[in-house]
Design an enzyme around this catalytic site. Structure first.
Site, PDB file in Angstrom:
ATOM      1  N   ASP A  98     -15.402   5.248 -27.916  1.00  0.00           N
ATOM      2  CA  ASP A  98     -16.694   5.347 -27.271  1.00  0.00           C
ATOM      3  C   ASP A  98     -17.125   4.008 -27.135  1.00  0.00           C
ATOM      4  OD1 ASP A  98     -18.875   6.382 -25.938  1.00  0.00           O
ATOM      5  OD2 ASP A  98     -20.122   6.789 -27.586  1.00  0.00           O
ATOM      6  N   ILE A 140     -36.736   3.092 -33.324  1.00  0.00           N
ATOM      7  CA  ILE A 140     -35.992   2.158 -32.248  1.00  0.00           C
ATOM      8  C   ILE A 140     -34.685   2.874 -31.691  1.00  0.00           C
ATOM      9  CG2 ILE A 140     -36.480   0.167 -33.674  1.00  0.00           C
ATOM     10  CD1 ILE A 140     -33.730   0.170 -34.821  1.00  0.00           C
ATOM     11  N   GLY A 141     -34.524   4.171 -31.709  1.00  0.00           N
ATOM     12  CA  GLY A 141     -33.383   4.883 -30.880  1.00  0.00           C
ATOM     13  C   GLY A 141     -33.447   6.205 -31.279  1.00  0.00           C
ATOM     14  N   LYS A 142     -33.125   7.089 -30.180  1.00  0.00           N
ATOM     15  CA  LYS A 142     -33.041   8.679 -30.448  1.00  0.00           C
ATOM     16  C   LYS A 142     -31.958   8.864 -30.065  1.00  0.00           C
ATOM     17  CE  LYS A 142     -37.858   9.283 -30.938  1.00  0.00           C
ATOM     18  NZ  LYS A 142     -39.374  10.131 -30.420  1.00  0.00           N
ATOM     19  N   GLY A 143     -31.071  10.243 -30.251  1.00  0.00           N
ATOM     20  CA  GLY A 143     -30.022  10.811 -29.873  1.00  0.00           C
ATOM     21  C   GLY A 143     -30.185  12.184 -29.714  1.00  0.00           C
TER      22      GLY A 143
END
EC number: 2.7.11.1
Length: 822
Positions: free
Chosen positions: A138, A22-25
């Protein structure tokens, strides 16, 4: 079980069945997973430790240390830390509503009451972090998730750090659009004040629908931020605009703290229910991790019994892992997941722990002789169902596993609205919210019941409906005490023979809609309000007068700036009225291009010109004082044009009066000599040399040259003749020292001042002021490391000042052979 798991593409990590990403960095991937015992969806962040360098390893261990000590309702909770070979897994809470950024992209700016709720929750989380000595560094819309009931959840502590007292940080981190000016300049900074700046940018995005400093490059962003100019839209309230400006202050010492943020008046504009909820939230927040451990010393025996039955763990192991908050043990994660499930079920009103059966007043509820049995720890049916069933995010085992591997368009990481345009402000639409209260967009589809099935139900009885609304005269009104004897109209004796369909037994026929997750997006994602209103019955046509519209508009928006009653649609655009109005009002004969503003254009329309000429001719035809004054004025102006009357070298001409600054800009009129400021002239010329030619400002004067037009106060010498400038290749400090040494040799007193020019880029400037009326300014040229020297003479006719400037310029030319003139 191995074959189905391979077919569904599930990966097993510890007690979790891991599904889709559901997410990538850069170094991590976030996947959705499901705990086997708790049957709760979680998010697992997997990091390849072997791909990280030493600096990133330090940040990763710092993040792990921080997530272990924080516990706040508006911060994503972490449950377990797993280390397998070269992989590190962080198990955290799963939020199904996605990022706040995607919500803003889909729906646009939100109403201030919605923004106040989200920002208050964010502020409470930041206040908790700062009380623990932790700075996030952040904060942005992409790092804020929306949980259940649209509650805020802060994520991503990769850039977080510990800060104590007056300690300053040096690491540049975060996102440039949200970064504080001290970070953009590369200076040491206070992490807590940097978080406040990011919160100010976040609030601006919520209420305005855009960034406060829009730019397409980092250099332009720096210039925009360092200018200190924040343009707030007109629809933002005065309190909110003041709140944003107090957080977006360039000087960190004058910027708000988190205590000032919580005490601002905009944060307390809410009803009594919201005030009580906010007060309870702030009181319930523990001030330290020690209080968290003290609150968790008492374990739930039901959860412990459930874990012993399904996890095969002993009671001592459970107590040691939970009280010790061992994040690297699956026991602690299992207990926390089950405890959260029980807590959510209690808050949602699941009922009493032991639900009652029957009635207390029943004759069967008397005493009974029951044989005594030894007491054994058991789990009630209600508690077992509460722990054994899936969480609200998981309906069942099959549905959960299929959702983990869902590859439909709705499960992708892309946004739902591909146009990425701001839509209707969220929280402002009333009718639209009734149709958009579900996560999936609804589209048109076929009816649920076929026509044959619909024909089996008798049509509704119109006579009954008419009777329920307007009872006939033959039936007297029923007393209130007897109203309950006839719960249905069909039981009334007068309608016993009339067939009536029992609508309560019919299947609920839904609207013509279906979920967009089926892959057929026939309609846009945002509900079209105009199409819905077109299907409604047309109301009777009644057009309000201009006075009524003006009063209604001023009652709603009268507190806004530049609000004027009865502005024509020709000026502001907007929606034109398709039907003409025939009401007699005082404004019907007003000129169409007339408006009330100090920035009005000097040009007149043809209609206005003809009207003025007509009035002027009528005034001249009558023999009155107006005609005599007009003739005298023409004679005076004719005499002044032929005779030259000199006064101290300046020509006495008829002054040209400019009404507005916009008129000066159009006619290129220079400022008069009486308002000549050498400091401002030097700053303008220095910025033109350092940063190139600048466009005309809002004041109205051109940026490079002046017109030959003059006023009575202006002398024959122009401003450019009184300003001389050269560019030296010597360093900035050497030029200053040489000028000061020369003035000391000549025994000329001077005063020195140091200034910083912030627009369009931070530039150092020094100014030497002499009693003879000479201003010497030196500015730095950043790209070439040169010095721009400028001499400005205030006195108009001073040979001594000119001679002194020539001597100083010759001195600089002697020590710098590579000089150049401007």
């Amino acid at each position: 079980m191995a074959a189905p798991r391979r077919r569904m593409g599930l990966e097993k990590i510890g007690l979790y069945d891991v599904g889709r990403a559901i997410g990538k960095g850069n170094f991590a991937t976030v996947r959705i997973a499901r705990h086997k015992i708790a049957k709760t969806k979680v998010a697992i962040k997997s990091i390849d430790v072997s791909a990280l360098d030493r600096e990133n390893l330090i940040k990763l261990e710092r993040e792990v240390k921080i997530v272990k000590v924080i516990d706040h309702p508006h911060i994503v909770k972490s449950y377990e830390i797993m280390r397998v070979d070269n992989m590190l897994y962080i198990v955290s809470e799963y939020c199904s509503s996605g990022e706040l950024y995607e919500t803003l992209i889909e729906k646009g700016r939100v109403a201030e009451n919605v923004a106040r709720k989200w920002f208050s929750e964010t502020a409470s989380a930041v206040a908790y972090l700062h009380s623990q000595g932790i700075v996030h560094r952040d904060l942005k819309a992409e790092n804020i998730l929306l949980g259940k009931n649209s509650n805020i959840k802060i994520i991503d502590f990769g850039f977080s750090n510990f800060q104590t007292g007056d300690q300053l940080l040096n690491t540049w981190c975060g996102s440039p659009p949200y970064a504080a000016p001290e970070l953009l300049l590369g200076n040491s900074y206070d992490g807590m004040k940097a978080d406040i700046w990011s919160m100010g940018v976040l609030l601006y995005i919520l209420v305005a629908g855009g960034f406060p400093f829009p730019s397409d490059s980092v250099n332009k962003l720096k210039r925009s931020v360092l200018s200190g100019l924040v343009k707030i839209p007109y629809w933002v309230s005065v309190e909110c605009a003041d709140f944003i400006r107090k957080m977006l202050v360039l000087n960190p010492g004058k910027r708000y703290t988190i205590q000032n943020v919580l005490q601002h008046r905009w944060m307390h504009i809410r009803d009594d229910v919201q005030k009580n909820q906010a007060a309870q939230l702030l009181e319930a927040i523990p001030s330290s991790s020690i209080e968290i451990r003290q609150q968790s010393t008492k374990l739930n025996p039901t959860i412990m019994m459930f874990m012993q039955q399904h996890g095969k763990w002993s009671e001592e192991q459970i107590i040691d892992a939970v009280l010790g908050r061992d994040f690297e043990s699956p026991i602690f994660a299992t207990y926390e997941l089950l405890a959260d499930k029980v807590k959510k079920g209690t808050l949602e009103g699941t009922g009493e722990e032991f639900p009652r059966r029957g009635s207390r007043g029943s004759i069967l509820s008397g005493k009974a002789n029951v044989d005594e049995q030894p007491l054994t720890p058991t789990i009630s049916a209600h508690q077992l169902a509460q722990l054994n069933l899936s969480s609200p995010d998981c309906d069942s085992d099959d549905s959960s596993n299929s959702d983990l591997c869902d590859d439909s368009p709705m499960s992708s990481m892309g946004p739902m609205n591909h146009e990425r345009q701001f839509g209707t402000p969220h929280g402002l639409d009333i009718i639209g919210n009734r149709f958009e209260n579900r996560r999936h967009t609804l589209c048109a589809s076929e009816q649920l019941l076929s026509p044959n099935m619909m024909g089996q139900f008798p049509p509704p009885n119109l006579l009954l409906n008419n009777f329920s609304m307007n009872p006939p005269l033959g039936f007297p009104p029923m007393p209130e005490g007897q109203a309950a004897e006839f719960p249905l109209p069909s039981l009334h004796p007068a309608f016993a023979t009339i067939p009536i369909a029992d609508l309560s037994k019919m299947l609920p026929v839904p609207k013509s809609e279906r979920r967009a997750s089926a892959g057929e997006t026939l309609l846009p994602t945002n509900f079209d309000l105009t199409q819905h209103l077109a299907n409604l019955p047309a109301p009777p046509i009644s057009f309000p007068t201009v006075e009524e519209e003006g009063k209604s508009y001023l009652s709603k928006y009268g507190g806004k700036r530049n609000t004027v009653h009865c502005l024509g649609n020709q000026l502001g655009g907007g929606i034109q009225n398709p039907i003409p109005r025939y009401q007699r009002t005082p404004y019907t004969k007003a000129p169409p291009a007339e408006r009330r503003s100090s920035w009005a254009s000097p040009s007149l329309s043809a209609q206005q010109q003809n009207h003025l000429e007509k009035l002027f001719k009528q005034a001249l035809q009558t023999n009155n004082d107006m005609t005599r004054l007009h003739k005298e004025f023409k004679g005076l102006s004719h005499g002044c044009a032929q005779s030259q009357i000199t006064n101290e070298g300046s020509s006495l001409a008829c002054p040209q009066i400019s009404i507005t600054d916009e008129y000066n800009r159009q006619h290129n009129i220079a400022p008069s000599a009486s308002s000549f400021d050498p400091v401002s002239i030097f700053q303008k010329n220095a910025q033109e040399v350092v940063f190139g030619q600048r466009p005309a400002t809002a004041i109205g004067f051109s940026s490079t040259s002046f017109s030959g037009m003059s006023t009575p106060e202006q002398t024959t010498r122009s401003i450019d003749d009184r300003v001389r400038s050269i560019v030296c290749t010597l360093p900035f400090t050497e030029v200053i020292d040489e000028l000061k040494a020369s003035l000391n040799i000549l025994k000329i007193p001077f005063s020195e001042s140091h200034e910083m020019v912030y627009e369009p880029q931070v530039t150092e400037m020094r100014r030497l002021s002499l009693p003879s009326g000479v201003e010497i300014g030196v500015a730095v040229l950043p790209p070439e490391h040169k010095a721009h020297v400028e001499f400005a003479i205030i006195n108009n006719d001073s040979p001594t000042s000119e001679y002194l400037c020539d001597q100083l310029i010759c001195r600089l030319r002697m020590i710098d052979p590579s000089w150049s003139s401007e």
